[in-house]
Design a protein around this motif. Structure first.
Motif, PDB file in Angstrom:
ATOM      1  N   LYS A  77      -1.294  45.347   0.885  1.00  0.00           N
ATOM      2  CA  LYS A  77       0.166  45.211   0.971  1.00  0.00           C
ATOM      3  C   LYS A  77       0.545  44.915   2.408  1.00  0.00           C
ATOM      4  O   LYS A  77       0.050  45.571   3.337  1.00  0.00           O
ATOM      5  N   GLY A  78       1.431  43.921   2.592  1.00  0.00           N
ATOM      6  CA  GLY A  78       1.929  43.605   3.920  1.00  0.00           C
ATOM      7  C   GLY A  78       0.845  43.233   4.903  1.00  0.00           C
ATOM      8  O   GLY A  78       0.951  43.519   6.089  1.00  0.00           O
ATOM      9  N   GLY A  79      -0.241  42.606   4.413  1.00  0.00           N
ATOM     10  CA  GLY A  79      -1.303  42.158   5.302  1.00  0.00           C
ATOM     11  C   GLY A  79      -2.374  43.185   5.565  1.00  0.00           C
ATOM     12  O   GLY A  79      -3.330  42.904   6.294  1.00  0.00           O
ATOM     13  N   ASP A 159      -1.721  35.169   7.257  1.00  0.00           N
ATOM     14  CA  ASP A 159      -2.494  33.945   7.491  1.00  0.00           C
ATOM     15  C   ASP A 159      -3.903  34.300   7.966  1.00  0.00           C
ATOM     16  O   ASP A 159      -4.085  35.125   8.864  1.00  0.00           O
ATOM     17  N   HIS A 160      -4.885  33.643   7.379  1.00  0.00           N
ATOM     18  CA  HIS A 160      -6.280  33.888   7.731  1.00  0.00           C
ATOM     19  C   HIS A 160      -7.114  32.713   7.241  1.00  0.00           C
ATOM     20  O   HIS A 160      -6.611  31.820   6.551  1.00  0.00           O
ATOM     21  N   TYR A 161      -8.386  32.713   7.583  1.00  0.00           N
ATOM     22  CA  TYR A 161      -9.306  31.757   6.983  1.00  0.00           C
ATOM     23  C   TYR A 161     -10.485  32.510   6.382  1.00  0.00           C
ATOM     24  O   TYR A 161     -10.785  33.645   6.750  1.00  0.00           O
ATOM     25  N   LYS A 175       2.962  30.727  -7.176  1.00  0.00           N
ATOM     26  CA  LYS A 175       2.704  31.264  -5.843  1.00  0.00           C
ATOM     27  C   LYS A 175       2.823  30.145  -4.828  1.00  0.00           C
ATOM     28  O   LYS A 175       2.271  29.045  -5.017  1.00  0.00           O
ATOM     29  N   ARG A 176       3.550  30.420  -3.753  1.00  0.00           N
ATOM     30  CA  ARG A 176       3.689  29.446  -2.679  1.00  0.00           C
ATOM     31  C   ARG A 176       2.526  29.583  -1.695  1.00  0.00           C
ATOM     32  O   ARG A 176       2.251  30.665  -1.187  1.00  0.00           O
ATOM     33  N   TRP A 177       1.862  28.461  -1.453  1.00  0.00           N
ATOM     34  CA  TRP A 177       0.736  28.430  -0.534  1.00  0.00           C
ATOM     35  C   TRP A 177       1.098  27.589   0.688  1.00  0.00           C
ATOM     36  O   TRP A 177       1.607  26.470   0.560  1.00  0.00           O
ATOM     37  N   ILE A 178       0.819  28.143   1.873  1.00  0.00           N
ATOM     38  CA  ILE A 178       1.022  27.421   3.124  1.00  0.00           C
ATOM     39  C   ILE A 178      -0.343  27.276   3.793  1.00  0.00           C
ATOM     40  O   ILE A 178      -0.997  28.270   4.119  1.00  0.00           O
ATOM     41  N   HIS A 228      -4.705  29.893   5.542  1.00  0.00           N
ATOM     42  CA  HIS A 228      -3.829  29.959   4.372  1.00  0.00           C
ATOM     43  C   HIS A 228      -3.163  31.319   4.255  1.00  0.00           C
ATOM     44  O   HIS A 228      -3.684  32.335   4.722  1.00  0.00           O
ATOM     45  N   ALA A 229      -1.986  31.292   3.653  1.00  0.00           N
ATOM     46  CA  ALA A 229      -1.247  32.499   3.262  1.00  0.00           C
ATOM     47  C   ALA A 229      -0.490  32.135   2.001  1.00  0.00           C
ATOM     48  O   ALA A 229      -0.121  30.973   1.793  1.00  0.00           O
ATOM     49  N   ALA A 230      -0.269  33.131   1.134  1.00  0.00           N
ATOM     50  CA  ALA A 230       0.370  32.832  -0.148  1.00  0.00           C
ATOM     51  C   ALA A 230       1.314  33.957  -0.529  1.00  0.00           C
ATOM     52  O   ALA A 230       1.046  35.133  -0.257  1.00  0.00           O
ATOM     53  N   GLN A 231       2.422  33.586  -1.186  1.00  0.00           N
ATOM     54  CA  GLN A 231       3.417  34.570  -1.623  1.00  0.00           C
ATOM     55  C   GLN A 231       3.852  34.257  -3.046  1.00  0.00           C
ATOM     56  O   GLN A 231       4.171  33.114  -3.381  1.00  0.00           O
ATOM     57  N   ALA A 232       3.849  35.305  -3.883  1.00  0.00           N
ATOM     58  CA  ALA A 232       4.308  35.152  -5.268  1.00  0.00           C
ATOM     59  C   ALA A 232       5.792  34.806  -5.281  1.00  0.00           C
ATOM     60  O   ALA A 232       6.549  35.195  -4.386  1.00  0.00           O
TER      61      ALA A 232
END
Length: 401
Positions: A77-79, A159-161, A175-178, A228-232
């Motif tokens: 949660k929250g990274g 954000d991580h790899y 889910k939004r992916w950046i 990448h990071a993603a949010q529902a």
């Protein structure tokens, strides 16, 4: 078919039309291999319906009814990853193991916005196991599978790899992916993103390479190192991540060095102590470098490579009760087949697999080689004695009608 040490057979191999081409990409395997693999991200829309592989119902069953233990699940949660003690407990009389999943605690974490990460699904959910095994066979690299279940408007990780390639399969929800390009191209397994945390954070503030919302049936491929990071979005998001643990030239170099060093153990000159009074090794370096280079040139890493490859995966499941029944009921008309994902390999008259090795007399070799080509066979066509031996070794399995 030759019986040299280069023989390798896996009946699960697909020459065309495997899960990669039919369910993960829409550009063809050759184009994917030449233009995308290990090079760039790829987004494929609506390529497949994955409900046969994984679902919300599978999540609920795994969490509440399968008696899973850590590390088959983690919560974020929250990274940040939450402590295991916050969602595990003993399971009561007869199952007092303290780290079994507590479905009530998990529900409360989930309702509070935490992401559930079901890990190693290739070991706990058969449809995912079969899919992962087939993909691994096609790619020639080990595959693992995790599922991420995220409540609406929440994200589990910053954000991580990753240090492995991934295919992201959106199962349910959106889910939004950046996605951002790498700050460190092709990281090795010893080079996690946390070693470059500040560079990752800075790059994540820049213009995205991809900023999109994945819907059910969409697939995203990311080579290792891509940020990448993603949010529902408005509903619970479930996606499956297939991690491809790619073999690298660096890994082959490690095997070469390992084989060379092992060979140098038999060199009396290399075992000899340095002279007394040596202030530093400079005088010896040239001689050592010369002998090491010669050992590398002579090193045969074939068996080492295949042993490591076999050790990174598991063969298809084998039921002990069904296997014993097949042996007890073996008849000429019994149908058997080679167990899948064995990584079976001939070295002369020796068959080496993930379940051990077997030596065969010359008269049995044609039958065993035929088995390696795949398909179902009558025990009579193999020979009852040979069929029983292979069933007992876990190399053959019965064909269920």
């Amino acid at each position: 078919m030759s019986s040299t040490s280069t023989d390798f057979q896996d009946p699960g191999a697909v020459k065309g039309g495997g899960v990669l081409e039919t369910r993960l990409i829409d550009i063809g395997q050759e184009k994917f291999a030449s233009d995308v693999w290990g090079r760039t991200a790829l987004l494929t829309r609506g390529v497949s319906d994955f409900s046969d592989v994984f679902s919300a119902g599978a999540v609920d069953e795994l969490v509440s009814r399968r008696g899973l233990r850590t590390p088959f699940l983690r919560v974020a949660k929250g990274g940040s990853t939450l402590p295991e003690s916050s969602y595990t407990s003993p399971a009561g009389v007869g199952a007092t193991i303290s780290d079994q999943l507590d479905d009530t605690a998990l529900w409360r974490k989930f309702a509070d916005g935490a992401t559930l990460v079901l890990q190693a699904l290739h070991r706990t959910w058969e449809p995912v196991s079969s899919f992962s095994s087939q993909l691994s066979t096609e790619l020639g690299h080990p595959v693992q599978a995790n599922a991420y279940i995220t409540p609406p408007q929440n994200r589990g990780f910053d954000d991580h790899y990753d240090i492995h390639d991934v295919f992201v399969l959106q199962i349910e929800g959106t889910k939004r992916w950046i996605i951002h390009e790498p700050v460190h191209v092709d990281p090795l397994r010893s080079q996690p993103w946390t070693d470059r945390r500040s560079a990752v954070e800075e790059a994540a503030q820049g213009t995205a390479y991809i900023d999109t919302v994945l819907e059910p049936g969409d697939v995203l491929y990311l080579p290792r190192g891509w940020l990448h990071a993603a949010q529902a979005q408005g509903k619970v998001s479930i996606h499956l991540t297939l991690g491809i643990h790619t073999w690298t030239r660096h890994a082959l170099a490690e095997h070469l060095a390992q084989a060379a060093l092992a060979a140098l153990c038999d060199d009396p000159g290399m075992r000899r102590s340095l002279p007394l009074g040596v202030a530093g090794p400079e005088e010896e370096i040239a001689a050592v470098r010369e002998r090491l280079a010669a050992a590398v040139l002579e090193a045969d890493t074939t068996s080492l490579f295949h042993r490591a490859r076999r050790g990174q995966g598991r063969p298809a499941p084998l039921g002990p009760v069904a296997q014993l029944a097949a042996i007890d009921g073996l008849r000429p008309e019994s149908l058997v087949r080679l167990r899948e994902a064995l990584e079976a390999r001939f070295d002369g008259s020796r068959l080496t697999t993930r379940v051990g090795w077997l030596d065969f007399p010359e008269e049995d070799l044609p039958s065993v080689r035929r088995l390696l080509e795949g398909g179902d066979y009558l025990a009579a066509d193999i020979g009852l004695e040979l069929a029983e031996r292979l069933l007992r070794a876990g190399v053959l399995v019965p064909v269920t009608q």
